[in-house]
Enzyme design. Structure first.
Site, PDB file in Angstrom:
ATOM      1  N   HIS A 346      14.664  25.571 -36.763  1.00  0.00           N
ATOM      2  CA  HIS A 346      13.487  24.715 -36.938  1.00  0.00           C
ATOM      3  C   HIS A 346      13.641  23.309 -36.414  1.00  0.00           C
ATOM      4  O   HIS A 346      12.704  22.518 -36.523  1.00  0.00           O
ATOM      5  CB  HIS A 346      13.121  24.613 -38.422  1.00  0.00           C
ATOM      6  CG  HIS A 346      12.413  25.818 -38.938  1.00  0.00           C
ATOM      7  ND1 HIS A 346      11.048  25.949 -38.902  1.00  0.00           N
ATOM      8  CD2 HIS A 346      12.881  26.958 -39.482  1.00  0.00           C
ATOM      9  CE1 HIS A 346      10.705  27.108 -39.413  1.00  0.00           C
ATOM     10  NE2 HIS A 346      11.799  27.745 -39.771  1.00  0.00           N
ATOM     11  N   LYS A 534       1.406  13.880 -42.614  1.00  0.00           N
ATOM     12  CA  LYS A 534       2.640  14.640 -42.410  1.00  0.00           C
ATOM     13  C   LYS A 534       3.758  13.881 -43.112  1.00  0.00           C
ATOM     14  O   LYS A 534       3.553  12.743 -43.533  1.00  0.00           O
ATOM     15  CB  LYS A 534       2.947  14.792 -40.919  1.00  0.00           C
ATOM     16  CG  LYS A 534       2.840  13.481 -40.134  1.00  0.00           C
ATOM     17  CD  LYS A 534       3.075  13.656 -38.646  1.00  0.00           C
ATOM     18  CE  LYS A 534       1.956  14.328 -37.914  1.00  0.00           C
ATOM     19  NZ  LYS A 534       2.249  15.641 -37.369  1.00  0.00           N
ATOM     20  N   ARG A 535       4.938  14.480 -43.229  1.00  0.00           N
ATOM     21  CA  ARG A 535       6.059  13.747 -43.816  1.00  0.00           C
ATOM     22  C   ARG A 535       6.290  12.448 -43.052  1.00  0.00           C
ATOM     23  O   ARG A 535       6.065  12.385 -41.839  1.00  0.00           O
ATOM     24  CB  ARG A 535       7.345  14.590 -43.753  1.00  0.00           C
ATOM     25  CG  ARG A 535       7.436  15.717 -44.755  1.00  0.00           C
ATOM     26  CD  ARG A 535       7.269  15.305 -46.180  1.00  0.00           C
ATOM     27  NE  ARG A 535       8.340  14.465 -46.670  1.00  0.00           N
ATOM     28  CZ  ARG A 535       9.377  14.865 -47.400  1.00  0.00           C
ATOM     29  NH1 ARG A 535       9.482  16.128 -47.748  1.00  0.00           N
ATOM     30  NH2 ARG A 535      10.299  14.028 -47.805  1.00  0.00           N
ATOM     31  N   LYS A 540       8.309  10.987 -36.157  1.00  0.00           N
ATOM     32  CA  LYS A 540       6.881  11.313 -36.156  1.00  0.00           C
ATOM     33  C   LYS A 540       6.029  10.098 -35.777  1.00  0.00           C
ATOM     34  O   LYS A 540       4.847  10.202 -35.507  1.00  0.00           O
ATOM     35  CB  LYS A 540       6.460  11.885 -37.504  1.00  0.00           C
ATOM     36  CG  LYS A 540       7.056  13.269 -37.783  1.00  0.00           C
ATOM     37  CD  LYS A 540       6.624  13.785 -39.149  1.00  0.00           C
ATOM     38  CE  LYS A 540       7.228  15.138 -39.514  1.00  0.00           C
ATOM     39  NZ  LYS A 540       6.477  16.290 -38.960  1.00  0.00           N
ATOM     40  N   THR A 642       2.731  22.208 -37.345  1.00  0.00           N
ATOM     41  CA  THR A 642       1.681  23.164 -37.692  1.00  0.00           C
ATOM     42  C   THR A 642       0.426  22.418 -38.132  1.00  0.00           C
ATOM     43  O   THR A 642      -0.672  22.967 -38.071  1.00  0.00           O
ATOM     44  CB  THR A 642       2.121  24.122 -38.820  1.00  0.00           C
ATOM     45  OG1 THR A 642       2.705  23.350 -39.879  1.00  0.00           O
ATOM     46  CG2 THR A 642       3.122  25.144 -38.317  1.00  0.00           C
ATOM     47  N   LYS A 646      -3.823  23.180 -37.622  1.00  0.00           N
ATOM     48  CA  LYS A 646      -4.869  23.159 -38.660  1.00  0.00           C
ATOM     49  C   LYS A 646      -6.032  22.275 -38.216  1.00  0.00           C
ATOM     50  O   LYS A 646      -7.197  22.624 -38.402  1.00  0.00           O
ATOM     51  CB  LYS A 646      -4.300  22.616 -39.977  1.00  0.00           C
ATOM     52  CG  LYS A 646      -3.146  23.421 -40.552  1.00  0.00           C
ATOM     53  CD  LYS A 646      -2.433  22.646 -41.675  1.00  0.00           C
ATOM     54  CE  LYS A 646      -1.093  23.254 -42.016  1.00  0.00           C
ATOM     55  NZ  LYS A 646      -0.247  22.348 -42.841  1.00  0.00           N
TER      56      LYS A 646
HETATM   57  C1  LIG Z   1       0.881  21.725 -42.609  1.00  0.00           C
HETATM   58  C2  LIG Z   1       1.557  20.856 -43.567  1.00  0.00           C
HETATM   59  C3  LIG Z   1       2.687  20.128 -43.185  1.00  0.00           C
HETATM   60  C4  LIG Z   1       3.237  20.147 -41.774  1.00  0.00           C
HETATM   61  O1  LIG Z   1       2.599  19.131 -41.040  1.00  0.00           O
HETATM   62  P1  LIG Z   1       3.160  18.651 -39.606  1.00  0.00           P
HETATM   63  O2  LIG Z   1       2.083  17.736 -39.130  1.00  0.00           O
HETATM   64  O3  LIG Z   1       3.262  19.874 -38.762  1.00  0.00           O
HETATM   65  O4  LIG Z   1       4.436  17.968 -39.835  1.00  0.00           O
HETATM   66  C5  LIG Z   1       3.292  19.319 -44.116  1.00  0.00           C
HETATM   67  N1  LIG Z   1       2.831  19.222 -45.375  1.00  0.00           N
HETATM   68  C6  LIG Z   1       1.731  19.897 -45.781  1.00  0.00           C
HETATM   69  C7  LIG Z   1       1.255  19.732 -47.169  1.00  0.00           C
HETATM   70  C8  LIG Z   1       1.062  20.742 -44.891  1.00  0.00           C
HETATM   71  O5  LIG Z   1      -0.013  21.423 -45.315  1.00  0.00           O
END
Ligand SMILES: *Cc1c(COP(=O)(O)O)cnc(C)c1O
Length: 802
Positions: A346, A534-535, A540, A642, A646
């Site tokens: 990952h 995101k985190r 990032k 991911t 979305k």
């Molecule tokens: C989809 C999702 C992530 C991943 O987000 P990235 O932008 O791909 O880092 C992290 N936390 C939650 C709650 C999510 O639903």
């Protein structure tokens, strides 16, 4: 159980009285939620039992997905939809004056994960069940999931998360299926029939109790299982300090490690990992052997998938069971083991590659360590066979070296498949990070681009958009998400585009309302909703986003003729508690928000919102309302992402770098319908390899950059005094490891273009439509079909139909 809403109401009212000894008017929303949850779980159990029976009696190969994280979120509404009883239940509740939205708020998010990796595992479970594939999850039932975040005066405060406080309706405790997991102790050797054998003695046992959760497929009878293990003290043993034993045992499944990148280096973390795999393998093998299968054929009937390296001890654990408990010889045990496991990588961030010091590993898991040692020796011998004399290469590839166990190396050596999670990521693994392994085992490497379940991220999270889509192209897309392509036919259809517009506005109004309630801030639903959730992590680059906001603010202040389409910048992010730099960035976002939100000069033009406690349910509220999706990681650093998928599926346009799955999003959406900027992965890696980047030059030669960087420390920002020096230093003194200044101008330019494009409403809606139409490829159904066909070799009804 019930066939119409009147039936349902009767069942519901009777159950409510039985469970709580109250009449309906006396009941609270929580009583109602738990009543409904109980009824639904029972409803599920009929097919759950049926599915298990079918698996027991058919000769179907089974897959087990081992993951230290499962970020499930809420399950009530998804289960109702998947079961096909959503309408009946909603109508019945409405008759009783109950709002489903309201009782849904009683469900705590099951937040047993940090971010993308854990959410991926949850999406995979949904797709496995929905495609009628025999795939189950194995994880840990943390008593406290990822911490709850509060923002107090701009600082992140972490509170223990309490998802189990009122109980969890979807789980079933199975104490009769508990197993023992052994730690510490020592290894004794002895002779048996002339063979040297080993046994683990003086060990401390811990009881692992499974809690099973049903995984309901979408409108199918398949119900798979997510088995989460909880650690409990084993029964009394003479001479043991039972209080200490209880404390130490319960600590194993008390907390999720709140970190998605670095390894904590703690014995407890290693204990968690072994606890998960040892308990899971016991239950997997028990079920396999109860079907009277031959242990020598294990790999023909079972695949075990390792989600990142955290569960990689499953490899030596299976070896131990085959050697010590089934008496197989090494060669045969290794043949079976290395044909059973598959591994997903990952990340290429070097700080995230797990290594365990031998001095921690060996005493905690003495027999497992011996086996890893033997695996290493044989592995190094085979390397020697191919590369005689190439000590340097062998040292770099060894599983144990310099007093450390390299978990990724063990994973590659012990698996038949190694996959990356987006095309560019897999190429980087093959050509760079794991190049030596790729040279040695080219046939093991493959790509499986991540996906998300469209049933949660579109059908459930954005019901109004789903309806518009279904009205246009029918409901087949729910089973076959590629059918979203059919939306291309509506590109020129003004009426249809207007429908899309209405849905987006509706979702933006709902989010604006939520922001008003939570942040006390009024935002304009007519403004562009520009979202980065995101985190929080340096790679990032939330910093790039926030510096750009500061830059826009400066332009307004300095040039009264400057104007742009109003924007609302929305952030959501948790920072790992020990990651001080990330916490400073949160503080910075808060400071910029304070500066901007109260300045009359930018009034009605820019707003900045930080929504606290980012988690799955909040993502479901925010994503449908987004116009712009910020996916701006330093190229080469984000394995896939991911969140990007979305947003695309909900019609937001991506502002992003050519990183991770953004590259494939570009392919599906076309260059006119996405905003790409910045260095490429090649360019970034070239800089890392050869140098040549000097952030100071960008600082000195670009007035705008100099201005925003100076503003970090010159008192422009509210209470900046002691806070942002470290960020300033990271950009200049430390030469900006993530190329924020390098990409700044290109980012500002693409953002300006995005803002201009937005003003052409019809054009924007068309781009949005094209994104939705191309997003079916990013359904985890597509991903899971690829895993099933190329890695696991399993089939289900859906696959056989094809
Ligand atoms: C989809 C999702 C992530 C991943 O987000 P990235 O932008 O791909 O880092 C992290 N936390 C939650 C709650 C999510 O639903």
């Amino acid at each position: 159980m019930f066939s119409d809403k009147n039936d349902f109401k009767e069942v519901f009212l009777k159950r409510l009285e039985m469970m709580y000894g109250k009449t309906f008017p006396e009941s609270t929303s929580r009583d109602q939620y738990f009543t409904l949850g109980n009824i639904i779980r029972e409803y599920i159990s009929i097919n759950w039992i049926g599915t298990n029976e079918q698996y027991r009696f058919n000769n179907q190969k089974q897959v087990y997905y081992l993951s230290i994280e499962f970020l499930l979120g809420r399950l009530l509404r998804q289960n109702l939809m998947n079961l096909g009883i959503y309408e009946i239940v909603e109508a019945g509740l409405n008759d009783l004056g109950i709002d489903l939205d309201e009782i849904e708020e009683e469900e705590a998010d099951a937040g047993l994960g940090n971010g993308g990796l854990g959410r991926l595992a949850a999406c995979f479970l949904d797709s496995l069940a929905s495609l009628d594939l025999p795939g189950h999850g194995c994880g840990i039932r943390y008593k406290h999931g990822l911490f709850e975040q509060k923002i107090v005066k701009g600082f992140q405060v972490e509170l223990p998360e309490q998802w189990l406080r009122h109980g969890h309706v979807w789980e079933v405790r199975k104490p009769d299926l508990a197993v023992e997991v052994l730690f510490w102790g020592r290894v004794e050797s002895f002779k048996e029939n002339g063979h040297l054998k080993f046994r683990h003695v003086d060990a401390e046992g811990v009881t692992a109790v499974p809690y099973d959760m049903p995984v309901v497929g979408y409108q199918t009878s398949t119900v798979n299982t997510l088995r989460l293990w909880s650690a409990e003290p084993s029964s009394y043993q003479a001479g043991r300090d039972m209080m200490k034993h209880k404390r130490e045992t319960e600590a194993i499944t008390e907390f999720l490690y709140p970190d998605d990148t670095h390894d904590e280096g703690k014995t407890l973390r290693l204990k968690q990992q072994y606890f998960l795999v040892s308990a899971s393998l016991r239950s997997i093998l028990r079920s396999y052997l109860s079907r009277k299968r031959d242990i020598h054929e294990l790999h023909d009937h079972i695949s075990i998938h390792i989600n990142d390296t955290h569960p990689v001890l499953a490899i030596p654990e299976l070896m131990r069971i085959l050697l010590d408990e089934h008496g197989l010889d090494w060669e045969e045990a290794w043949e079976i083991t290395s044909r059973t496991f598959a591994y997903t990588n990952h990340t290429t961030l070097s700080e995230a590659l797990e290594r365990w010091p031998v001095r921690i590993f060996e005493p905690l898991l003495p027999r497992i360590f011996m086996i890893v040692n033997e695996i290493n020796e044989r592995f190094c011998q085979s390397l020697w066979g191919k590369y005689p004399g190439d000590w340097n290469r062998i040292e770099q590839m060894a599983i144990i070296s310099h007093g450390e166990v390299k978990m990724a190396h063990l994973a590659i050596a012990g698996s038949f498949s190694v996959n990356g999670v987006a095309a560019i990521h897999t190429e980087i693994l093959k050509q760079r990070e794991m190049n030596l392994f790729y040279q040695f085992y080219p046939e093991k490497f493959n790509n499986k681009t991540n996906g998300i379940t469209h049933r949660r991220w579109l059908l459930k999270a954005n019901q109004p958009l789903s309806k518009v889509v279904t009205n246009a192209i029918g409901s087949e897309w729910i089973h076959q998400p590629e059918k979203l392509q059919g939306l291309h036919a509506f590109r020129e259809d003004r009426m249809f585009l207007e429908e899309l517009h209405k849905v987006k506005n509706h979702k933006k109004q709902q989010l604006a309302q939520k922001i008003l309630e939570q942040n006390g801030l009024r935002v304009d639903p007519e403004s562009i909703f520009d979202v980065q959730i995101k985190r929080l992590h340096a790679y990032k680059r939330q910093l790039l986003n926030v510096l750009h906001i500061l830059h826009l603010y400066n332009r307004f202040r300095e040039d009264s003729s400057f104007d742009m389409h109003p924007r609302t910048f929305i952030f959501g992010a948790k920072a790992s508690p020990g990651y001080f730099y990330a916490k400073k960035i949160i503080k910075l976002i808060d400071s910029v928000a304070k500066l901007v939100n109260h300045d009359p000069v930018v009034k009605g033009r820019i707003k900045v919102v930080f929504m606290e406690n980012y988690r799955v349910s909040l993502a479901e509220d925010i994503i449908p309302a987004a116009d712009i999706s910020e996916q701006i990681s330093t190229a080469s650093k984000e394995a896939s992402g991911t969140g990007n998928m979305k947003f695309m599926m909900n019609g937001a346009l991506t502002v992003g770098t050519l990183d991770g799955a953004n590259v494939e999003i570009l392919e599906k959406s076309g260059p006119e319908n996405i905003f790409i900027f910045g260095l490429t992965a090649e360019e970034v890696m070239k800089y890392y390899a050869e140098g040549g980047y000097y952030s100071m030059e960008y600082y000195h030669h670009d007035e705008h950059i100099k201005q925003v960087v100076n503003q970090l420390i010159d008192g422009t920002l509210p209470d900046s005094a002691d806070h942002f020096e470290e960020i300033f230093d990271s950009l200049l003194t430390e030469n900006d490891q993530y190329f924020v200044l390098r990409d700044f101008a290109s980012y500002a330019a693409i953002q300006e273009k995005a803002g201009k494009d937005y003003e052409d409403t019809a054009g924007w809606l068309q781009k949005s439509l094209i994104n939705i139409a191309g997003s079916g490829h990013f359904s985890s159904d597509r991903t899971i079909k690829e895993y099933a066909a190329d890695i696991w070799g399993i089939t289900g009804k859906e696959l056989m139909k094809k």
